[in-house]
Design an enzyme around this catalytic site. Structure first.
Site, PDB file in Angstrom:
ATOM      1  N   ASP A 195       0.883  -1.041  -0.164  1.00 19.63           N
ATOM      2  CA  ASP A 195       0.152  -0.207  -0.140  1.00 19.63           C
ATOM      3  C   ASP A 195       0.886   1.319  -0.116  1.00 19.63           C
ATOM      4  O   ASP A 195       1.968   1.164   0.394  1.00 19.63           O
ATOM      5  CB  ASP A 195      -0.879   0.054   1.261  1.00 19.63           C
ATOM      6  CG  ASP A 195      -1.860  -0.902   1.538  1.00 19.63           C
ATOM      7  OD1 ASP A 195      -2.300  -1.514   0.251  1.00 19.63           O
ATOM      8  OD2 ASP A 195      -2.398  -1.149   2.560  1.00 19.63           O
TER       9      ASP A 195
ATOM     10  N   ASP B 105      -5.002  -3.607   4.982  1.00 21.66           N
ATOM     11  CA  ASP B 105      -5.464  -3.151   6.202  1.00 21.66           C
ATOM     12  C   ASP B 105      -6.977  -3.217   6.186  1.00 21.66           C
ATOM     13  O   ASP B 105      -7.459  -3.623   7.341  1.00 21.66           O
ATOM     14  CB  ASP B 105      -5.102  -1.808   6.468  1.00 21.66           C
ATOM     15  CG  ASP B 105      -5.173  -1.011   5.256  1.00 21.66           C
ATOM     16  OD1 ASP B 105      -5.930  -1.161   4.404  1.00 21.66           O
ATOM     17  OD2 ASP B 105      -4.867   0.321   5.132  1.00 21.66           O
TER      18      ASP B 105
ATOM     19  N   ASP C 215      -9.396  -6.653   2.342  1.00 19.89           N
ATOM     20  CA  ASP C 215      -7.928  -6.957   1.782  1.00 19.89           C
ATOM     21  C   ASP C 215      -7.787  -8.270   2.100  1.00 19.89           C
ATOM     22  O   ASP C 215      -6.834  -9.049   1.650  1.00 19.89           O
ATOM     23  CB  ASP C 215      -6.969  -6.041   2.399  1.00 19.89           C
ATOM     24  CG  ASP C 215      -6.991  -4.660   1.863  1.00 19.89           C
ATOM     25  OD1 ASP C 215      -7.497  -4.547   0.818  1.00 19.89           O
ATOM     26  OD2 ASP C 215      -6.494  -3.710   2.607  1.00 19.89           O
TER      27      ASP C 215
HETATM   28  P1  ATP Z   1      -3.350   2.851   0.081  1.00 23.03           P
HETATM   29  O1  ATP Z   1      -3.307   2.732   1.462  1.00 23.03           O
HETATM   30  O2  ATP Z   1      -3.714   1.569  -0.443  1.00 23.03           O
HETATM   31  O3  ATP Z   1      -2.202   3.513  -0.576  1.00 23.03           O
HETATM   32  P2  ATP Z   1      -5.100   4.837   0.404  1.00 23.03           P
HETATM   33  O4  ATP Z   1      -5.331   4.490   1.742  1.00 23.03           O
HETATM   34  O5  ATP Z   1      -4.446   5.874  -0.046  1.00 23.03           O
HETATM   35  O6  ATP Z   1      -4.488   3.597  -0.436  1.00 23.03           O
HETATM   36  P3  ATP Z   1      -7.819   4.794   0.275  1.00 23.03           P
HETATM   37  O7  ATP Z   1      -7.838   4.972   1.666  1.00 23.03           O
HETATM   38  O8  ATP Z   1      -9.012   3.806  -0.192  1.00 23.03           O
HETATM   39  O9  ATP Z   1      -6.474   4.612  -0.388  1.00 23.03           O
HETATM   40  O10 ATP Z   1      -8.460   6.212  -0.266  1.00 23.03           O
HETATM   41  C1  ATP Z   1      -8.891   6.402  -1.750  1.00 23.03           C
HETATM   42  C2  ATP Z   1      -9.139   7.737  -2.047  1.00 23.03           C
HETATM   43  O11 ATP Z   1     -10.512   7.810  -1.389  1.00 23.03           O
HETATM   44  C3  ATP Z   1      -8.265   8.918  -1.619  1.00 23.03           C
HETATM   45  O12 ATP Z   1      -7.487   9.219  -2.572  1.00 23.03           O
HETATM   46  C4  ATP Z   1      -9.106   9.968  -1.234  1.00 23.03           C
HETATM   47  O13 ATP Z   1      -9.650  10.774  -2.357  1.00 23.03           O
HETATM   48  C5  ATP Z   1     -10.246   9.287  -0.648  1.00 23.03           C
HETATM   49  N1  ATP Z   1     -10.337   9.232   0.670  1.00 23.03           N
HETATM   50  C6  ATP Z   1      -9.519   8.880   1.682  1.00 23.03           C
HETATM   51  N2  ATP Z   1      -9.789   8.989   2.957  1.00 23.03           N
HETATM   52  C7  ATP Z   1     -11.064   9.433   2.899  1.00 23.03           C
HETATM   53  C8  ATP Z   1     -11.867   9.858   3.945  1.00 23.03           C
HETATM   54  N3  ATP Z   1     -11.733   9.590   5.092  1.00 23.03           N
HETATM   55  N4  ATP Z   1     -13.169  10.319   3.384  1.00 23.03           N
HETATM   56  C9  ATP Z   1     -13.159  10.665   2.293  1.00 23.03           C
HETATM   57  N5  ATP Z   1     -12.328  10.258   1.354  1.00 23.03           N
HETATM   58  C10 ATP Z   1     -11.346   9.725   1.545  1.00 23.03           C
END
Ligand code: ATP
Length: 900
Positions: free
Chosen positions: A327, A634, A638
């Site tokens: 990730d 996480d 997954d």
């Molecule tokens: P990884 O950990 O796999 O690198 P990530 O954790 O960045 O991925 P996600 O958490 O699935 O990926 O987030 C994907 C997208 O969702 C982000 O790019 C953001 O635009 C949006 N996002 C992330 N967190 C939030 C939140 N708490 N509320 C709303 N939108 C969110």
């Protein structure tokens, strides 16, 4: 008890447990904990020490030795009897101590994996160890949580629970707060959740009705998952080999006995003592015990580097990993999010400051400060970020801490920089309901009470493309709504992402006051766009170094993120991943068939906007390409990818219990560098196992050859049965153990990954074992015959032979510290203090053997002169020098650089 919990109404449950919807106070919880005991299941019976000690005697070799001790006692060979009995006891005690070490190492690791849970205490939500739960506690459940105790639900929003651990039913069950008939079967009790099951969707809250062994799980006596006492493929391979070897040796010993008695006419009692010695010298009895210790020491070392192994085979598999899929957020990056930019319809605002301290100003490009109060869209955007939020920032010990999702915390800090606290915001716009954030749909929405009682307001925050799709209008700084300019927002969003910032979009919509609840569909249209925020999340420096180290070690690193492609590309480039290449997105993966995906995955290092299903397909594609894959994760979704991967790695801090349960390894610090460290240790452990086998087999082989040669050529026996047993006793309890403590070689991360199907007993191994066995025999037997020839007494000659073998083993122990490369440097000769200590202890035992009068009486040994010691050292050096020359020649033959 009149009614079972599932048949009670929530209110009745609370009354009966003397608790409230706001949970217990800390004092009351502490009192109940003293009364009811911790929420854990009792350890299994086999953990008792005396049972473990007894189990050590359950070993074919020890049976043989015990029978032999009895027979020799009947024959009147008291010395042999005593030595055999001593050997049996020492072997069992060593096994016992080693197993104890292994167990305590695993115990402390189990403690690190202990599940945590969120409960209401003193009216606030706190994170506590699940072991501290007591009846009456109010527990919050969200998807991915493992149910920590038996609960009666008092709140449930689309809560679905996977109860397969308890009922075997593989489909998740929907839970509600409605009470059910008292006679309902376990699997149909919708109002209760049971310890050991996992929430896979939705959220809810429930009051603890039973803990520890009072739970259903405790009742059916299923074991909590932790570290199963499983073995590993290599241990199984060795175990099989050991058993095979033992039977061959026993058969050979029986044959020797028959031949000796009926063909050569030896006395049966002499012959018996001899074959017992032969068997005892040839069977590598220390093998399984030392292997287990080596593995558990490896597990302990990994735990010290923040990689907690849940399943032992992972230790080995880690050593052959060829691809790590990681990730991005929190693993490769720091997950310390700071909003740097807010982009509204007509202006861009820069935000100063780093980290979670609310220090920093809002300014325009030219540095003039911005007052959000004068800009409706900006002010509402900041407010939306603060309200559509489940996290908390607070000051503790002069530093700012967060609780919850760092992305959301960044928005709270932005609010504070604009003088809007969470408390103030939620007092004026109280929350009525929410659709929580899930990686799959990438947005979160909250419903709030409006100033105007006839209305209610929904705030939406999420990935730009998701929010854009729901917006038909946009707000300007005067609070006037216009038709949304999709092209403008898309361009700005790409611009921010290309700088490596995470982009979130914020929007709102008012609607007529209604039920006070929102559903997923309510977040899909009719919104007014407010602003984009750009959030920085810098790469972890140690992760950058670790990626480089992995590349050097022949391991490909792939980044699979839910983030925007441009953000992913930029962060990837900073990490040295996929430089100059466009990331492949989840949407693109979806249209590829499996064979096309196999091609794509071979060429791509960065995957963006990927969801958990994509991860699963990527793992499969990589495995189809012949890779051994480690995959991080996480979220609850997954879990399938983690299970499928050869090494599933879950996040210890940010990961759900569901992910941890599916994983083979849990990272205590969520840090990519810890995976690299674990791979390094994994390689080290495998090396040590190999080194130990390479040390153990020839030392047994050498002794056996001496005895066999003597029988075959009808020579005077160079070693008496008691002496053979002594050698075994003296060396197994000292030298054999030292290699388990061998530090990981510095160069392990400079070689290619080990082929997963590599057999331990390769032709090279067989050669090395044979060569060293013959060398040991040559030194010992040669010295013995030479001495006899020159008229020395048989006692002295035998003492020389015994010492020659033991000293050769000491030297060979040093050779064995490196399999392929020379040990002729400081680190090679002196780098393992356990080895030096073991040699010293063994030397002391040998001096005792040679000079102590009682030892001389028992073993028939005799004092040696300095010249004799010179000869003994010569025999040891012979093994040492030839083994080093062999490494040198083998490296030349291989031509390619040596693998170590
Ligand atoms: P990884 O950990 O796999 O690198 P990530 O954790 O960045 O991925 P996600 O958490 O699935 O990926 O987030 C994907 C997208 O969702 C982000 O790019 C953001 O635009 C949006 N996002 C992330 N967190 C939030 C939140 N708490 N509320 C709303 N939108 C969110």
């Amino acid at each position: 008890m009149s009614q079972p919990w599932h048949a009670l109404e929530p209110g009745e449950t609370l009354t009966r447990l003397d608790t409230a919807a706001t949970g217990l106070s800390s004092e009351e919880a502490a009192r109940r904990l003293r009364e009811c005991g911790p929420n854990t299941l009792p350890a299994s019976r086999s953990d008792r020490w005396w049972w473990r000690l007894l189990r050590q005697f359950h070993n074919v070799l020890l049976y043989v030795m015990m029978v032999a001790a009895i027979v020799t006692a009947f024959l009147g060979h008291w010395v042999d009897t005593a030595v055999l009995a001593g050997a049996v006891v020492i072997n069992a005690v060593i096994g016992f101590i080693q197993e104890g070490r292994a167990e305590s190492a695993l115990d402390s690791i189990r403690a690190m994996l202990a599940p945590r849970t969120r409960v209401y205490r003193d009216g606030r939500i706190v994170d506590i160890a699940a072991a501290d739960l007591v009846p009456g506690d109010m527990v919050r459940l969200t998807s991915g949580d493992r149910v920590p105790a038996d609960l009666r639900l008092v709140r449930a929003r689309e809560l679905r629970i996977d109860e397969s651990a308890l009922t075997g039913e593989s489909m998740p069950v929907e839970k509600t707060t409605l009470s059910v008939d008292p006679d309902t079967e376990l699997g149909d009790r919708k109002s209760t959740c049971y310890a050991g099951t996992v929430a896979v969707f939705g959220h809810g809250a429930g009051v603890v009705v039973a803990t520890g062994s009072d739970t259903e799980l405790g009742r059916i006596n299923a074991l909590l998952s932790g570290i199963p006492n499983s073995t590993t493929p290599l241990l199984r391979q060795i175990g099989r080999f050991g058993r095979w070897l033992a039977s061959v040796i026993l058969l050979a010993a029986a044959l020797t006995f028959v031949l000796g008695v009926f063909w050569r006419g030896e006395t049966p009692s002499e012959m018996f003592a001899l074959v017992v010695a032969l068997a005892a010298s040839a069977i590598p009895e220390g093998l399984p015990a030392v292997m287990t210790v080596t593995l558990s020491l490896g597990v302990q070392r990994m735990a010290r580097r923040n990689a907690v192994v849940r399943r032992l085979p992972a230790v080995e598999t880690l050593g052959s990993v060829t691809v790590i899929c990681s990730d991005k957020t929190g693993t490769l990056t720091r997950n310390e999010m700071t909003v740097q930019k807010v982009v509204c319809a007509h202006r861009t605002v820069d935000v100063g400051g780093v980290g979670y301290a609310p220090a920093g100003n809002l300014t325009t490009d030219d540095g003039t400060s911005v007052d959000p109060a004068t800009d409706t869209a900006l002010e509402l955007a900041i407010r939306a970020g603060v309200l559509c939020n489940d996290s908390r920032v607070f000051e503790a010990d002069n530093s700012w801490e967060i609780d919850g999702d760092p992305t959301e915390a960044a928005l709270l800090v932005l609010g504070r920089k604009a003088c809007l606290t969470q408390e103030a915001a939620s007092t004026s716009w109280p929350r009525l309901d929410a659709v929580p954030f899930e990686s799959e749909h990438r947005f979160m929405a909250t419903l709030h009470r409006h100033d105007d009682a006839r209305q209610e307001r929904i705030f939406l925050k999420g990935a730009p493309e998701v929010v854009f799709a729901a917006c038909s209008r946009q707000l300007d700084s005067h609070g006037v709504a216009h038709v949304v300019d999709t092209e403008y927002w898309a361009r700005r969003s790409e611009e921010i992402a290309a700088q490596g910032l995470r982009v979130l979009a914020l929007a709102f919509r008012d609607r007529e006051a209604g039920t006070g609840t929102i559903e997923f569909e309510d977040a899909c249209g009719g919104f007014t766009m407010l602003a984009l925020v750009g959030i920085i999340d810098p790469p972890r420096e140690e992760a950058v170094v670790a990626v480089r180290e992995c590349h050097r070690a022949g391991i490909t690193v792939k980044m699979i993120t839910g983030d925007h492609a441009d953000t992913a590309a930029e962060i990837g480039a900073q990490m040295g991943l996929g430089v100059g290449k466009r990331p492949v997105t989840g949407a693109e993966i979806e249209v590829l068939d499996d064979s096309a995906l196999r091609r794509v995955v071979a060429e791509t290092d960065v995957f963006a906007r990927a969801s958990p299903e994509h991860k699963l397909r990527l793992v499969r594609a990589l495995q189809d390409n012949g890779h051994v894959v480690a995959m991080t994760g996480d979220g609850v979704n997954d879990a399938p990818a983690l299970t499928r991967a050869d090494v599933g790695v879950a996040m210890g801090k940010g990961g759900t219990e569901a992910a941890k349960e599916a994983a083979d390894m849990v990272l205590a610090d969520d840090n990519f560098a810890s995976i690299a460290a674990a791979v390094r240790e994994g390689r080290g452990v495998y090396d040590n196992l190999k080194k130990f086998v390479l040390f153990m087999l020839p030392t047994n082989g050498g002794e056996a050859l001496v005895v066999i040669a003597a029988i075959l050529f009808q020579l005077t026996l160079p070693l008496t049965p008691a002496q053979v047993l002594w050698i075994n006793l003296a060396t197994v309890s000292t030298l054999g153990l030292a290699l388990a403590f061998e530090p990981t070689e510095k160069t392990v991360m400079r070689r290619a990954p080990r082929p997963p199907d590599e057999s331990l007993l390769s032709p090279f191994f067989v050669w090395r074992v044979a060569m060293v066995s013959v060398l040991m025999m040559t030194g010992s037997l040669g010295l013995f015959l030479w001495e006899l020839e020159s008229g020395t007494s048989v006692e002295v000659a035998r003492t020389l032979a015994v010492n020659a073998i033991v000293v050769a083993e000491m030297f060979y122990l040093i050779n064995s510290r490196r399999i392929y490369t020379s040990v002729l440097d400081r680190e090679g000769l002196f780098g393992n203090r356990y080895a030096l200590g073991a040699i010293a202890a063994c030397a002391a035992l040998q001096l005792l053997f040679t000079y102590a009068p009682f030892m001389q009486a028992v073993f028939g040994s005799a004092a040696l002169s300095p010249t004799d010691w010179g000869k003994v050292l010569g025999a040891g050096l012979l093994v040492f020098v030839v083994a080093e020359v062999e490494k040198w020649v083998a490296a030349r033959i291989r031509r390619s650089p040596a693998p170590v």
